[in-house]
Design an enzyme around this catalytic site. Structure first.
Site, PDB file in Angstrom:
ATOM      1  N   GLN A 313      15.749 -70.265 -78.344  1.00 34.64           N
ATOM      2  CA  GLN A 313      14.396 -69.739 -78.712  1.00 34.64           C
ATOM      3  C   GLN A 313      14.579 -68.265 -79.080  1.00 34.64           C
ATOM      4  O   GLN A 313      15.780 -67.441 -78.562  1.00 34.64           O
ATOM      5  CB  GLN A 313      13.396 -69.774 -77.620  1.00 34.64           C
ATOM      6  CG  GLN A 313      13.550 -68.843 -76.417  1.00 34.64           C
ATOM      7  CD  GLN A 313      12.781 -69.338 -75.275  1.00 34.64           C
ATOM      8  OE1 GLN A 313      12.657 -70.390 -74.699  1.00 34.64           O
ATOM      9  NE2 GLN A 313      12.146 -68.228 -74.524  1.00 34.64           N
ATOM     10  N   TRP A 341      14.899 -39.677 -66.324  1.00 31.64           N
ATOM     11  CA  TRP A 341      15.732 -38.610 -66.107  1.00 31.64           C
ATOM     12  C   TRP A 341      17.099 -39.004 -66.717  1.00 31.64           C
ATOM     13  O   TRP A 341      17.637 -37.685 -67.285  1.00 31.64           O
ATOM     14  CB  TRP A 341      15.863 -38.890 -64.398  1.00 31.64           C
ATOM     15  CG  TRP A 341      16.873 -37.941 -64.030  1.00 31.64           C
ATOM     16  CD1 TRP A 341      18.192 -38.102 -63.860  1.00 31.64           C
ATOM     17  CD2 TRP A 341      16.577 -36.594 -63.905  1.00 31.64           C
ATOM     18  NE1 TRP A 341      18.787 -36.998 -63.058  1.00 31.64           N
ATOM     19  CE2 TRP A 341      17.882 -35.960 -63.039  1.00 31.64           C
ATOM     20  CE3 TRP A 341      15.646 -35.733 -63.910  1.00 31.64           C
ATOM     21  CZ2 TRP A 341      18.089 -34.543 -62.753  1.00 31.64           C
ATOM     22  CZ3 TRP A 341      15.706 -34.408 -63.622  1.00 31.64           C
ATOM     23  CH2 TRP A 341      16.912 -33.786 -63.093  1.00 31.64           C
ATOM     24  N   THR A 342      17.442 -40.060 -66.961  1.00 28.30           N
ATOM     25  CA  THR A 342      18.986 -40.002 -67.444  1.00 28.30           C
ATOM     26  C   THR A 342      19.017 -40.178 -69.123  1.00 28.30           C
ATOM     27  O   THR A 342      19.849 -39.671 -69.857  1.00 28.30           O
ATOM     28  CB  THR A 342      19.692 -41.484 -67.085  1.00 28.30           C
ATOM     29  OG1 THR A 342      19.483 -41.665 -65.521  1.00 28.30           O
ATOM     30  CG2 THR A 342      20.959 -41.512 -67.754  1.00 28.30           C
ATOM     31  N   GLU A 382      12.230 -35.410 -69.981  1.00 33.46           N
ATOM     32  CA  GLU A 382      12.307 -34.357 -68.607  1.00 33.46           C
ATOM     33  C   GLU A 382      13.655 -33.385 -69.058  1.00 33.46           C
ATOM     34  O   GLU A 382      14.659 -33.951 -68.549  1.00 33.46           O
ATOM     35  CB  GLU A 382      12.757 -35.392 -67.415  1.00 33.46           C
ATOM     36  CG  GLU A 382      11.693 -36.611 -67.229  1.00 33.46           C
ATOM     37  CD  GLU A 382      11.862 -37.132 -65.931  1.00 33.46           C
ATOM     38  OE1 GLU A 382      12.899 -36.796 -65.151  1.00 33.46           O
ATOM     39  OE2 GLU A 382      11.238 -38.482 -65.923  1.00 33.46           O
ATOM     40  N   ASP A 451       8.348 -36.132 -55.719  1.00 30.97           N
ATOM     41  CA  ASP A 451       9.701 -35.867 -55.867  1.00 30.97           C
ATOM     42  C   ASP A 451       9.764 -34.320 -55.865  1.00 30.97           C
ATOM     43  O   ASP A 451      10.691 -33.587 -56.354  1.00 30.97           O
ATOM     44  CB  ASP A 451      10.466 -36.188 -57.249  1.00 30.97           C
ATOM     45  CG  ASP A 451      10.972 -37.736 -56.985  1.00 30.97           C
ATOM     46  OD1 ASP A 451      10.886 -38.284 -55.894  1.00 30.97           O
ATOM     47  OD2 ASP A 451      11.189 -38.333 -58.213  1.00 30.97           O
ATOM     48  N   TRP A 588       5.347 -45.142 -59.687  1.00 32.56           N
ATOM     49  CA  TRP A 588       6.728 -45.544 -59.767  1.00 32.56           C
ATOM     50  C   TRP A 588       7.350 -46.218 -58.596  1.00 32.56           C
ATOM     51  O   TRP A 588       7.564 -45.564 -57.724  1.00 32.56           O
ATOM     52  CB  TRP A 588       7.804 -44.222 -60.062  1.00 32.56           C
ATOM     53  CG  TRP A 588       9.317 -44.652 -60.247  1.00 32.56           C
ATOM     54  CD1 TRP A 588      10.136 -44.906 -59.302  1.00 32.56           C
ATOM     55  CD2 TRP A 588       9.828 -44.887 -61.566  1.00 32.56           C
ATOM     56  NE1 TRP A 588      11.224 -45.048 -60.006  1.00 32.56           N
ATOM     57  CE2 TRP A 588      11.128 -45.164 -61.415  1.00 32.56           C
ATOM     58  CE3 TRP A 588       9.291 -44.873 -62.788  1.00 32.56           C
ATOM     59  CZ2 TRP A 588      11.994 -45.464 -62.297  1.00 32.56           C
ATOM     60  CZ3 TRP A 588      10.085 -45.391 -63.782  1.00 32.56           C
ATOM     61  CH2 TRP A 588      11.457 -45.763 -63.512  1.00 32.56           C
TER      62      TRP A 588
END
Length: 608
Positions: A313, A341-342, A382, A451, A588
């Site tokens: 598919q 962030w990364t 970020e 955070d 989150w």
């Protein structure tokens, strides 16, 4: 301020489709009765998707097949499916799997791969002989993509589809009609009426052309169709946005899949999903983990629809599961979130040519294999003109310019949003970029009001990582939700374009003797996936809340000290958000919640 968007967990999975590659076998037989043809089905600039189709054109059964070709230097295969692919220098070999090597007369089989570079295959061989008719040798080219189907005569159980014809150098023979990614018919005309459908149900249709050599071309754009009648799950009430992040890498160690949104009851209580994360490379949006995104196969019991994926598919993985989720819960909108962030390091280069970046993002979101899945794009930079994992120096206007380019490219019918800093301190990250000016181009901001504090300061002092308001002794002025929201409003951002952020996890220290906030520590408390971080579903039992401060909960158990939100503190935060006139809330991320969706339920109930 540090944020928890940890896309690195998905890195190890990028090469999963190549796992288990085996050595080459000798060619099984001369290729006088079979052909191998090549098509480049997708090209996204930094890479491409290719497909080979092997067809038995003889009168006897083919017991196995091996396709060989050369790529020029700089072009290579990065992952493959439905064949074992190996290389020796620039020479590539693909051998059938154990289950797709036998081909009856007239039968064909395809395998695909993702690649990097811009070169085309050359010197094709099939079972040691000529590929005879593929695009790697003089001969037949694959057809073009047909036009995106239009839908008419929609009833409870049927729909008529019509599309513009594909083109081909030798002629188009017929078209495959795909419903939700699976073939339902092959027709010779440019229209088809699909019957036997379910009332009040969402479907997605696309079309693929086939030429006289049985080569298939690219799949058309997708057309969403909803049959009349029937009943559906009611959307959540209250008129507020209730958005959750779904992480691409969560399907691995966390074993959290799109179906969990159904079994937990969360799907009926949210309005939007941010799919996290796409990457930002070379100034462009790109899919990160292609295996999890659109190749991972789901069994019937794992899938939202209860139907197992098939090996051939066009779309599998998270994207197909999200398509099925939207069919079951048509009120849900899905946005593709890029960065985190990364992956935020690429935004500076993207901002240098914002128009080109926006164009690349739309190409990913509107890829014809999943164009019906996404309703918009979310940018998680970020941080603009400030420091996160790396430091950005693109200037205070870069974020506004990027937002303007995205809106210009996507137009008024797509959602364009951004996750942004919640640093409300004087001269902090909110002051570093023109969030007020950018707001005119965006539907809303996901303000990351969590955070603020955590064991990245290993000695403490202990403090709640998501304080709603300031309190005596708070370690940093402006590090709380109320100050962040007030600062954004003062910069001209409308209240209705601000969503309050909730973390479905806690942050904690160890070596703590003081129960109240403000105590010293020796380091990060142990966590299941990362020291200093733990999901709510674990903490509610392992370290129950012992107090509240600034609208959020904290817990002291043994030598560990944690802060996190509970259904009760979320209820208070939702009341505050409504009183502030905010557009809603986001969180989150889904997998931190309990199996019955306690925290999602609290958000939904609090925003009614």
């Amino acid at each position: 301020m540090r944020f928890r968007h940890r896309a690195a967990a998905g890195f190890a999975t990028l090469l999963l489709p190549l796992a288990g590659l085996v050595g080459l076998a000798s060619p099984a037989e001369a290729a006088t009765s079979a052909t191998a043809t090549y098509t480049k089905t997708q090209d996204w600039g930094s890479g491409f998707e290719g497909k080979w189709t092997v067809k038995n054109t003889g009168t006897t059964t083919l017991s196995s097949w091996t396709v060989e070709w050369d790529f020029p230097s700089g072009t290579s295969v990065t992952s493959a499916w439905d064949a074992d692919v190996t290389s020796s220098g620039t020479h590539w070999t693909a051998k059938n799997k154990s289950w797709n090597g036998t081909l009856a007369p007239g039968a064909s089989v395809s395998f695909g791969f993702n690649g990097t570079g811009s070169g085309s295959p050359a010197h094709c061989k099939l079972n040691g002989g000529s590929c005879d008719g593929g695009t790697t040798e003089p001969g037949d080219s694959a057809p073009s993509a047909p036009g995106t189907p239009t839908a008419s005569d929609i009833t409870n159980t049927s729909v008529k589809l019509t599309w513009s014809a594909a083109t081909d150098d030798k002629g188009v023979k017929n078209y495959d009609v795909l419903r939700d990614g699976a073939k339902v018919a092959t027709v010779t005309s440019t229209s088809y009426t699909d019957t036997g459908l379910t009332a009040g149900t969402d479907y997605s249709y696309s079309v693929q052309a086939r030429d006289t050599a049985d080569q298939t071309g690219p799949v058309s754009g997708a057309r969403a169709v909803r049959t009349t009648g029937g009943t559906t799950e009611p959307p959540p009430t209250g008129g507020k946005i209730k958005l959750g992040y779904f992480t691409e890498w969560g399907v691995y160690g966390r074993n959290y899949h799109v179906k969990n949104l159904v079994t937990s009851g969360s799907a009926s209580k949210i309005t939007h999903i941010n799919y996290a994360f796409g990457n930002v490379k070379d100034g462009k949006c790109v899919v990160d983990d292609t295996y999890a995104a659109y190749d991972k196969a789901y069994t019937a019991d794992q899938s939202v629809s209860g139907t197992a994926d098939t090996w051939d598919q066009p779309l599998r993985g998270n994207f197909n599961q999200l398509r099925q989720l939207k069919a079951k819960y048509p009120h849900i909108k899905v946005l593709y979130s890029f960065g985190g962030w990364t992956y935020s390091g690429g935004f500076g280069q993207a901002a240098a040519n914002a128009a080109a970046f926006a164009k690349s993002c739309k190409a990913v979101v509107e890829d014809p294999r999943w164009a019906d899945v996404f309703d918009g794009i979310d940018i998680d930079w970020e941080y603009p003109n400030a420091c996160g994992l790396t430091c950005d120096t693109s200037g205070p206007a870069a974020f506004k310019n990027l937002s303007q380019a995205l809106r210009a490219e996507f137009g008024p019918n797509y959602l364009v949003t951004a996750a942004i800093t919640a640093d409300g301190s004087s001269g902090g990250k909110i002051d570093a970029a023109d969030y007020g000016g950018a707001a005119q181009y965006l539907d809303w901001y996901n303000v990351m009001t969590y955070d603020y504090f955590g064991a990245f300061d290993k000695d403490g002092p202990t403090a709640p990582h998501s304080p709603l308001t300031s309190y005596p002794g708070i370690p940093q002025a402006g590090f709380n939700s109320a100050d962040a929201i007030a600062k954004l409003k003062s910069k001209g951002v409308p209240s209705a374009k601000l969503l309050l952020g909730i973390g479905f996890y806690g942050r904690g220290w160890t070596g703590v003797t003081q129960s109240a906030p403000g105590g010293t520590a020796t380091g990060a408390a142990p966590g299941t996936y990362e020291a200093g971080i733990e999901d709510y579903k674990i903490l509610k039992n392992s370290c129950p809340a012992t107090g509240t401060i600034a609208g959020t909960a904290y817990a002291h158990c043994g030598s560990n000290w944690w802060s996190y939100d509970t259904p009760s503190t979320i209820a208070g935060k939702m009341t505050w958000a409504k009183n502030q006139g905010l557009g809603g809330a986001f969180f989150w991320e889904f997998s931190g919640d309990t199996s019955n969706g306690e925290l999602v339920t609290a958000i939904n109930n609090g925003l009614k």
